[in-house]
Enzyme design. Structure first.
Site, PDB file in Angstrom:
ATOM      1  N   TYR A 152       0.828  -1.202   0.000  1.00  0.00           N
ATOM      2  CA  TYR A 152       0.000   0.000   0.000  1.00  0.00           C
ATOM      3  C   TYR A 152       0.864   1.255   0.000  1.00  0.00           C
ATOM      4  O   TYR A 152       1.880   1.329   0.680  1.00  0.00           O
ATOM      5  CB  TYR A 152      -0.896   0.001   1.236  1.00  0.00           C
ATOM      6  N   TRP A 154       1.129   5.671  -1.816  1.00  0.00           N
ATOM      7  CA  TRP A 154       0.745   6.622  -2.851  1.00  0.00           C
ATOM      8  C   TRP A 154       1.550   6.440  -4.130  1.00  0.00           C
ATOM      9  O   TRP A 154       1.256   7.043  -5.137  1.00  0.00           O
ATOM     10  CB  TRP A 154       0.904   8.052  -2.320  1.00  0.00           C
TER      11      TRP A 154
END
Length: 828
Positions: A152, A154
């Site tokens: 996980y 950005w």
């Protein structure tokens, strides 16, 4: 070390909010896009993009020398000026690296040495051979549930070089993996909202800003700081969100900010600041709801026609059921710290005016975070303005330019994590098994420490897998996961950890095998802008060649796929430009169907500038839930009742003791109302202005704007500082039962008394790792102090804004921050 004595006003003046530029309505910025005459003949200008917007990059003699906005933003964005530092930073990982103990005994090393072992430079062939061999061994020994590739984060913008997608594509082709559910941003809200509204809500388009500016009387920024969070977007910002808030500022409308901190947005907008104790938004909303009922200002007709379950909720507010507590303004005031007369006035003002409740996500990142957004929707329903122009609520105005009208044009396609029907390769037999073992992202430490443990989640039961192999790319869990010291222990459980990274992040330092990958400026890609508006197609042209031995994630996984015998399936025989042409063609074809002209790919790529789409008048006038309001029978919501569910029978039947059938106030274990002598202050962890979470934390240029004495700044109320002998610029120690960090004090009245604010995203820099259960974080990562406990059995989201601590002036010799330095290594 130079001491920086910085007041809050000086602290805010360092932001670009102090200098507001003029938007050029999509015009290119010639000062950036044209190299100066003084530059060498080898100078060139490249257009690219990042989360923080479209970029003009000037390259001289093969090196980036300058960057800036390719389209001028309404407010200057410093994040757009540090491309040179991103590419040429000393924090870059230059070569494939393997931890010494691991290299000597792959898969059977001393995992307690992670984060403090010596590094050894190896060849790419050796590194890839290690990854391929260990992945095969773990799958053969433990099965597919031994492999975790949730990865996980950005990541970076782009439809091809999406590292997480590429990792999953590689893993899917080679035998599968265990992933995760949900995210850190909206872990609680995205699970409860489908029960309440029939949709995830938090990542969806908002009522058009054009409608808001024309019709809203009161704008409430509730736990939202858009002038910070709109500097970036998941794809790449179209920069319209900040421009709309600039227009809101100029409109003269009444703006309220309900927040523990007087944020950058509150300052910029000249808004009325209503300071609130963190984690007490539900009591405030209940106090407002009680006032609406007692004054007869709630919209009974709306509640009857468009909602279900209000008859079960009202007795709870009035104290006629369950706990017997009357949730009036006086009761709420004692908890949230807002005077009762202010709470009553808010209720009456909201009811008398067209009010838009623009809620952020920070208030659901706390224990029982499901209740905040459920209660917000309930409050909006009681006001009866949902579906009216400029009224109701919005959960994404602060994110990725929500509310900027959706344009008419074309949309890029992107590379997929799956490759057609690959049943001939793996049989896909692992899919069902791994989906059963996928767990909520915020529970990763718990999962690593307790394989086989069963937890409740949204009406189901999940069993944690026994993870032996972790592959992480595009994320930084040692900055963004809660209770860092527990994560350190959990991270020692797997046998192998592989990280693809650009920089020596805290997570890269905690790996066994580190593979150096390129920035987005060392490869070619494409991206859309705005997330909701889809306003631009940005070229992301390679500005310079890959630095040192870095490879793109695509090339890394293609090489690993080759070792696994599935290279052709991974690449589909396409080059980088083949992929980009295909993705662009999808947009071209969809634009053509919409009767919008786009240049052919070759022309677009050669012209080196964005394609811009326009919004139709219909999009500019769009109102969320207007169709539902106009005809709820023909346009029902996706809930079982087709209405807004103030009471959810589905949730009630789950029988959870920490999430009932209607919005409820649960007292958190740690918050301003539950402080102790040892931990008398509450903690709130806002988003930083000069970073994207932990991205760009390595940037010395940006750190010059905000650090205090070389540390992450902590905001502390002047009274709390005085009681502790703390002055502006002092280095302070923040500590609790979970850990300790150093930070630089910013003494201010712009935070509610009894609370301190330490921005999330600061890199974890432990002193004494391995020798101390609570090593001192020298730079100021707040997650060393936060609780790693689920929001509730419903969503199991993260709870960083539910924590208490103590602060003291640090009197010893402050240790040097080293996390931004390249670690020592030797060559094999």
């Amino acid at each position: 070390m130079k001491k920086t004595n910085r007041s809050r006003r000086q602290f805010l003046k360092n932001t670009s909010l102090g200098t507001v530029g003029l938007a050029t309505a999509g015009g290119m910025t010639s000062g950036i896009l044209m190299p100066t005459k003084a530059m060498a003949a080898e100078s060139s200008t490249v257009v690219s993009a990042a989360h923080w917007g479209p970029l003009g990059i000037i390259v001289e003699d093969g090196k980036i020398v300058k960057s800036g906005p390719a389209i001028e933003p309404a407010v200057a964005n410093e994040l757009q000026h540090v491309v040179a530092e991103q590419v040429h930073s000393n924090a870059r990982i230059k070569y494939p690296m393997v931890r010494k103990s691991y290299l000597e005994n792959p898969g059977k090393s001393d995992t307690g040495l992670r984060g403090r072992d010596e590094w050894v430079q190896v060849s790419w062939d050796k590194a890839l051979e290690l990854v391929d061999g260990e992945l095969k061994r773990v799958r053969e020994t433990y099965g597919v549930t031994g492999v975790f590739a949730g990865s996980y984060g950005w990541k970076s913008s782009g439809v091809l070089h999406s590292c997480r997608t590429l990792l999953h594509r590689y893993m899917n082709l080679t035998g599968g993996f265990v992933g995760t559910k949900g995210d850190y941003s909206t872990g609680a809200a995205q699970v409860i909202m489908p029960h309440v509204l029939g949709t995830i809500e938090v990542y969806e388009q908002q009522t058009s800003w054009e409608v808001v500016l024309e019709n809203s009387d009161i704008i409430v920024l509730w736990s939202a700081n858009p002038m910070t969070t709109l500097r970036i977007a998941w794809t790449s910002t179209d920069q319209q969100g900040v421009d709309y808030f600039k227009k809101l500022k100029e409109s003269g409308k009444r703006i309220l900010c309900i927040d523990p901190v007087k944020s950058e947005s509150c300052e910029y907008l000249g808004a009325e600041w209503i300071p609130i104790n963190t984690a007490t938004d539900v009591p405030l909303m209940l106090g407002i709801a009680h006032t609406l009922i007692s004054e007869g200002k709630h919209d009974t007709e709306f509640l009857k026609k468009y909602t279900i379950g209000y008859d079960k909720f009202e007795p709870y507010v009035l104290g006629q059921a369950e706990d017997g507590i009357v949730k009036n303004a006086e009761w709420a005031s004692q908890i949230c710290g807002i005077p009762a007369d202010v709470i009553k006035k808010l209720a009456l003002d909201f009811a008398a005016n067209r009010t838009m409740l623009m809620a952020g996500w920070g208030m659901q990142r706390q224990r029982h975070g499901e209740q905040t957004h459920w209660m917000l929707v309930t409050l909006a329903a009681m006001l009866g303005q949902i579906g009216l122009p400029g009224g109701g609520f919005g959960l994404s105005y602060h994110y990725s330019n929500g509310g900027a009208p959706t344009t008419t044009g074309g949309s890029l396609s992107s590379i997929s994590a799956t490759v057609g029907n690959n049943s001939d390769n793996t049989g896909m037999s692992w899919l069902t098994k791994t989906s059963e073992y996928s767990f909520p992202l915020a529970r990763i430490s718990d999962a690593l420490l307790n394989p086989g443990k069963k937890i409740q989640y949204n009406g189901t039961e999940i069993t944690y897998p026994d993870i032996k192999f972790i592959y992480w790319t595009g994320g930084n869990p040692f900055t963004h996961h809660q209770d860092t010291n527990t994560l350190v222990k959990a991270w020692q459980r797997p046998e192998t950890i592989v990280v693809n990274e650009i920089y020596w992040t805290p997570t890269a330092r905690m790996a066994d095998i580190v593979l150096p990958v390129t920035t987005s400026y060392e490869r070619n890609d494409l991206t859309m802008s705005g997330d909701y508006s889809m306003m631009h197609v940005y070229p992301m042209k390679k500005a310079v060649e890959p630095q040192f031995e870095a490879k793109s994630d695509y090339d890394v996984f293609a090489a690993l796929a080759k070792l696994a015998g599935v290279e052709e399936k991974f690449t589909e025989g396409k080059s980088e430009m083949d992929w980009l042409k295909a993705f662009y063609q999808t947009a071209y074809d969809s634009a053509r169907k919409n009767r919008v002209i786009m240049p052919r790919f070759e022309q677009f790529w050669q012209e080196n500038k964005p394609v811009t789409f326009k919004a139709a008048e219909k999009a500019k006038k769009w109102v969320r839930y207007e169709e539902f309001r106009n005809d709820p029978l023909l346009n029902p919501l996706g809930t079982p009742s087709g209405k807004i569910e103030i009471y959810s029978d589905t949730v009630a039947k789950m029988g959870y003791d920490d999430c009932k059938g209607h919005p409820t106030w649960f007292v958190p274990e740690e918050y301003a109302g539950n402080v102790t002598t040892e931990a008398p202050l509450a903690l709130v962890t806002p988003h930083p202005y000069y970073r994207l979470h932990s991205q760009l934390c390595f940037s010395a240029e940006l750190r010059n704007y905000y650090t205090v004495n070389g540390r992450e700044p902590v905001l502390i109320h002047s009274d709390d500082a005085k009681a502790r002998g703390i002055a502006n610029g002092d280095i302070v120690r923040l500590f609790n039962q979970r850990g300790q960090v150093l930070a630089g004090a910013v003494v201010t009245d712009g935070i509610i008394k009894g609370t301190v604010a330490l921005h999330e995203g600061a890199w974890y820099d432990p002193q004494g790792l391995g020798s101390d259960e609570k090593p001192l974080c020298k730079f100021g990562n707040p997650n060393v102090l936060t609780m790693d406990i689920g929001t509730s059995k419903l969503a199991q989201g993260n709870s960083p804004n539910t924590a208490i601590l103590q602060v003291e002036k640090y009197t010893g010799e402050a240790p040097t921050v080293t996390v931004f330095d390249e670690p020592k290594y030797r060559t094999l």
